[in-house]
Motif scaffolding. Structure first.
Motif, PDB file in Angstrom:
ATOM      1  N   LEU A 169       0.766  -1.262   0.004  1.00 41.55           N
ATOM      2  CA  LEU A 169      -0.026   0.022  -0.006  1.00 41.55           C
ATOM      3  C   LEU A 169       0.883   1.194  -0.006  1.00 41.55           C
ATOM      4  N   ALA A 170       1.983   1.234   0.668  1.00 41.93           N
ATOM      5  CA  ALA A 170       2.796   2.552   0.815  1.00 41.93           C
ATOM      6  C   ALA A 170       3.566   2.651  -0.664  1.00 41.93           C
ATOM      7  N   ARG A 171       3.900   1.331  -1.356  1.00 43.87           N
ATOM      8  CA  ARG A 171       4.596   1.603  -2.642  1.00 43.87           C
ATOM      9  C   ARG A 171       3.467   2.251  -3.612  1.00 43.87           C
ATOM     10  N   ILE A 172       2.287   1.754  -3.597  1.00 42.65           N
ATOM     11  CA  ILE A 172       1.568   2.182  -4.390  1.00 42.65           C
ATOM     12  C   ILE A 172       1.177   3.716  -4.170  1.00 42.65           C
ATOM     13  N   SER A 173       1.037   3.992  -3.021  1.00 47.24           N
ATOM     14  CA  SER A 173       0.841   5.622  -2.648  1.00 47.24           C
ATOM     15  C   SER A 173       2.018   6.360  -3.119  1.00 47.24           C
ATOM     16  N   ILE A 174       3.128   5.767  -2.875  1.00 43.17           N
ATOM     17  CA  ILE A 174       4.183   6.427  -3.654  1.00 43.17           C
ATOM     18  C   ILE A 174       4.189   6.724  -5.059  1.00 43.17           C
ATOM     19  N   TYR A 175       3.835   5.901  -5.845  1.00 46.81           N
ATOM     20  CA  TYR A 175       3.738   6.001  -7.156  1.00 46.81           C
ATOM     21  C   TYR A 175       2.432   6.772  -7.656  1.00 46.81           C
ATOM     22  N   ARG A 176       1.550   6.779  -6.698  1.00 47.05           N
ATOM     23  CA  ARG A 176       0.445   7.753  -7.099  1.00 47.05           C
ATOM     24  C   ARG A 176       0.423   9.246  -6.365  1.00 47.05           C
ATOM     25  N   ARG A 177       1.554   9.378  -5.804  1.00 50.53           N
ATOM     26  CA  ARG A 177       2.084  10.750  -5.197  1.00 50.53           C
ATOM     27  C   ARG A 177       1.167  11.007  -4.029  1.00 50.53           C
ATOM     28  N   ASP A 178       0.540  10.110  -3.529  1.00 49.34           N
ATOM     29  CA  ASP A 178      -0.321  10.155  -2.426  1.00 49.34           C
ATOM     30  C   ASP A 178       0.476  10.094  -0.935  1.00 49.34           C
ATOM     31  N   TRP A 179       1.114  10.980  -0.797  1.00 48.31           N
ATOM     32  CA  TRP A 179       2.250  11.205   0.546  1.00 48.31           C
ATOM     33  C   TRP A 179       1.410  10.904   1.932  1.00 48.31           C
ATOM     34  N   SER A 180       0.362  11.627   2.094  1.00 50.82           N
ATOM     35  CA  SER A 180      -0.210  11.118   3.253  1.00 50.82           C
ATOM     36  C   SER A 180      -0.579   9.592   3.708  1.00 50.82           C
ATOM     37  N   MET A 181      -1.084   8.836   2.692  1.00 52.29           N
ATOM     38  CA  MET A 181      -1.499   7.623   2.707  1.00 52.29           C
ATOM     39  C   MET A 181      -0.097   6.842   2.745  1.00 52.29           C
ATOM     40  N   ALA A 182       1.006   7.274   2.040  1.00 53.33           N
ATOM     41  CA  ALA A 182       2.249   6.496   2.095  1.00 53.33           C
ATOM     42  C   ALA A 182       2.727   6.623   3.533  1.00 53.33           C
ATOM     43  N   ILE A 183       2.707   7.983   3.989  1.00 56.72           N
ATOM     44  CA  ILE A 183       3.214   7.983   5.671  1.00 56.72           C
ATOM     45  C   ILE A 183       2.536   6.980   6.556  1.00 56.72           C
ATOM     46  N   ALA A 184       1.280   7.236   6.250  1.00 54.86           N
ATOM     47  CA  ALA A 184       0.202   6.612   7.059  1.00 54.86           C
ATOM     48  C   ALA A 184       0.491   4.810   7.164  1.00 54.86           C
ATOM     49  N   ASN A 185       0.636   4.354   6.028  1.00 54.03           N
ATOM     50  CA  ASN A 185       0.951   2.941   5.951  1.00 54.03           C
ATOM     51  C   ASN A 185       2.182   2.536   6.390  1.00 54.03           C
ATOM     52  N   VAL A 186       3.205   3.295   6.183  1.00 50.55           N
ATOM     53  CA  VAL A 186       4.648   2.962   6.725  1.00 50.55           C
ATOM     54  C   VAL A 186       4.376   3.082   8.412  1.00 50.55           C
ATOM     55  N   ASN A 187       3.859   4.348   8.808  1.00 49.98           N
ATOM     56  CA  ASN A 187       3.592   4.047  10.409  1.00 49.98           C
ATOM     57  C   ASN A 187       3.157   2.924  10.786  1.00 49.98           C
ATOM     58  N   LYS A 188       1.994   2.489  10.263  1.00 52.68           N
ATOM     59  CA  LYS A 188       1.171   1.451  10.638  1.00 52.68           C
ATOM     60  C   LYS A 188       2.265   0.021  10.818  1.00 52.68           C
ATOM     61  N   ILE A 189       3.046  -0.122  10.000  1.00 49.70           N
ATOM     62  CA  ILE A 189       3.999  -1.325  10.141  1.00 49.70           C
ATOM     63  C   ILE A 189       5.151  -1.091  10.838  1.00 49.70           C
ATOM     64  N   SER A 190       5.528   0.104  10.898  1.00 45.58           N
ATOM     65  CA  SER A 190       7.173   0.581  11.363  1.00 45.58           C
ATOM     66  C   SER A 190       7.174  -0.174  12.639  1.00 45.58           C
ATOM     67  N   SER A 191       6.141  -0.351  13.639  1.00 43.14           N
ATOM     68  CA  SER A 191       6.169  -1.166  14.889  1.00 43.14           C
ATOM     69  C   SER A 191       6.124  -2.379  15.204  1.00 43.14           C
ATOM     70  N   LEU A 192       5.895  -2.926  14.041  1.00 37.50           N
ATOM     71  CA  LEU A 192       5.711  -4.459  13.808  1.00 37.50           C
ATOM     72  C   LEU A 192       7.033  -5.135  14.125  1.00 37.50           C
ATOM     73  N   HIS A 193       6.858  -6.271  14.823  1.00 35.40           N
ATOM     74  CA  HIS A 193       8.202  -7.235  14.861  1.00 35.40           C
ATOM     75  C   HIS A 193       8.431  -8.067  13.969  1.00 35.40           C
ATOM     76  N   VAL A 194       9.086  -7.744  13.180  1.00 36.78           N
ATOM     77  CA  VAL A 194       9.399  -8.620  11.708  1.00 36.78           C
ATOM     78  C   VAL A 194      10.758  -9.388  11.967  1.00 36.78           C
ATOM     79  N   ASP A 195      10.885 -10.559  11.119  1.00 35.51           N
ATOM     80  CA  ASP A 195      12.213 -11.395  11.630  1.00 35.51           C
ATOM     81  C   ASP A 195      13.393 -10.437  11.181  1.00 35.51           C
TER      82      ASP A 195
END
Length: 468
Positions: free
Chosen positions: A177-203
């Motif tokens: 979702l963040a990648r598609i938002s960047i392509y569409r130049r929808d900066w607010s949605m890109a930031i929102a999607n990154v913030n949602k996953i930045s706190s996740l504990h990935v491998d």
């Protein structure tokens, strides 16, 4: 530098909605080497921006973009637009001839693939297998993304959230979702999607996750002109990371350019000094030695040299996909900072000396200084008769007196508070305040629970008198 306003604009400008900026100078970049640093849709997007901005590279950029679209074999609509633009500019180019057979074949193949994916997804939904539904939505969204249907692809990617079964899958959906938002130049949605996953504990093994999040967040913040936040995001990108993990959006040289320019525009001189000496980001700066040299000149107080270096690369920065809308603003911020630092050691400076440092030959900086003073960017006055710039009088005596009075009041308040604590301890008393945290009063630091013990203004003097 950018061309004059009356310069004819390439017809392809409407394909990339960034601005009406035209570059007439010959850029320093080699187009084929430059575009080889990227992968995926960003290659075409950057070529389109160069074609819509540079009057020198417009034909070469269109030819490379047409080759890129034909190699991907998906986006027929974009191929049609590109051939039309190239034919209007130079009909003698072989790439300007529209390949109808190729377009019809790809259109038919895309339609068949879309029907197949939708049928498979419908079957997965009937079987109620969540993992199959998630994978079916992902395949369908990727196909829509490849064919240029970014809005529909975003909607399909968003539907995957209801069928995810692990933290890794949640992170993958957020990145899509963040990648598609960047392509569409929808900066607010890109930031929102990154913030949602930045706190996740990935491998921990997936090192690309954190780096990609930082880069996407920085690009989104740059798009929203949040320069300080974007600076911190880019400075946290590890220089040792494999560039192929994020070359879908930026190259290592881009990270160096974004971080260096933003740092120069937003950081103070001591911060820039530490940035050059101890920051891990200096490894990136080695890729752009001219930018490191400009920052060094600013730190050393050679402001005219710093601005000259930056100005020589302005046309290249205007060809960058994410940086172009902000180049003029960033340059104005850096220039205003240089002027303020130039005036800081002096109470009075002649306009002629400022013209020698900042103005182009035969021009005057006086009008620019007037605008800075009018908008609050500079605390100074201009004597147009004597041609002097006088900085605002800070009255050091009054400043010293105010600082002394403030220190005296603070000392008096602390003294009364300490006397009160001594009195309470000597009287073996217990003070109960507002209940926050743990019960009990700590007589050593004057705290009650998690709150700070503060004396009341009304009884401070009377209590001190009673102790005396």
């Amino acid at each position: 530098m950018a061309g004059p306003e009356n310069e004819p604009q390439p017809r392809v400008a409407h394909l990339v909605q960034v601005g009406d900026i035209i570059v007439t100078d010959v850029p320093r970049i080699d187009l084929e080497s430059y575009i080889s640093n990227y992968k995926g849709r960003t290659r075409t997007n950057r070529l389109l921006l160069i074609a819509s901005t540079s009057t020198v590279l417009v034909v070469d950029a269109l030819k490379l973009a047409i080759q890129e679209v034909k190699e991907n074999k998906f986006d027929v609509q974009q191929y049609r637009h590109l051939t039309e633009e190239l034919r209007a500019l130079d009909s003698t180019q072989p790439e300007a001839v529209f390949d109808r057979h190729w377009a019809d074949t790809v259109d038919k193949t895309n339609q068949q693939e879309l029907i197949r994916l939708e049928t498979e997804l419908k079957g997965y939904k009937n079987n109620l297998i969540k993992e199959s539904i998630r994978m079916g939505n992902e395949d369908l969204a990727k196909h829509l993304e490849n064919t240029g249907e970014l809005a529909q692809a975003y909607e399909v990617y968003a539907k995957m959230r209801s069928d995810v079964s692990s933290t890794k899958h949640i992170a993958e959906v957020g990145l899509h979702l963040a990648r598609i938002s960047i392509y569409r130049r929808d900066w607010s949605m890109a930031i929102a999607n990154v913030n949602k996953i930045s706190s996740l504990h990935v491998d921990a093994e997936d090192k690309s996750f954190g780096a990609l999040c930082g880069i996407l967040l920085g690009i989104g913040q740059l798009g929203q002109a949040k320069y300080k936040d974007a600076t911190q995001s880019f400075l946290q990108v590890a220089a040792t990371l494999d560039p192929t993990l994020y070359h879908e959006f930026a190259s290592p040289n881009d990270i160096a350019t974004y971080g260096g320019l933003l740092a120069l525009a937003t950081m103070t001189r001591p911060e820039l000094d530490r940035f050059l000496d101890a920051s891990p980001f200096r490894t990136f700066l080695e890729l752009e030695p001219h930018l490191r040299r400009a920052i060094t000149q600013f730190v050393n107080g050679r402001y005219s040299v710093c601005l000259t270096i930056l100005e020589s690369y302005r046309s290249d920065y205007l060809l960058d996909l994410y940086l172009q809308p902000h180049v003029h603003h960033l340059y104005s911020l850096i220039r205003a900072k240089c002027i303020r630092h130039f005036l800081q050691p002096f109470s009075c400076v002649t306009i002629d000396s400022m013209n020698a440092a900042f103005a182009s030959p035969g021009a005057s900086i006086e009008a620019e200084l007037v605008e800075m003073i009018r908008h609050g960017g500079l605390q100074a006055r201009i004597d147009s008769i004597e041609k002097l710039v006088t900085t605002a009088n800070v009255k050091p005596r009054a400043k010293m007196q105010n600082a002394s009075l403030t220190a005296a009041r603070t000392y008096e308040k602390d003294a009364i508070s300490r006397i009160r604590r001594i009195g309470i301890i000597s009287a073996d008393l217990e003070v109960k305040g507002k209940q926050r945290g743990h019960l009990g009063f700590d007589a050593l630091d004057g705290s009650y629970g998690s709150s700070r013990f503060e004396p009341d203004k009304d009884d401070s003097a009377s209590f001190a008198d009673s102790l005396a």
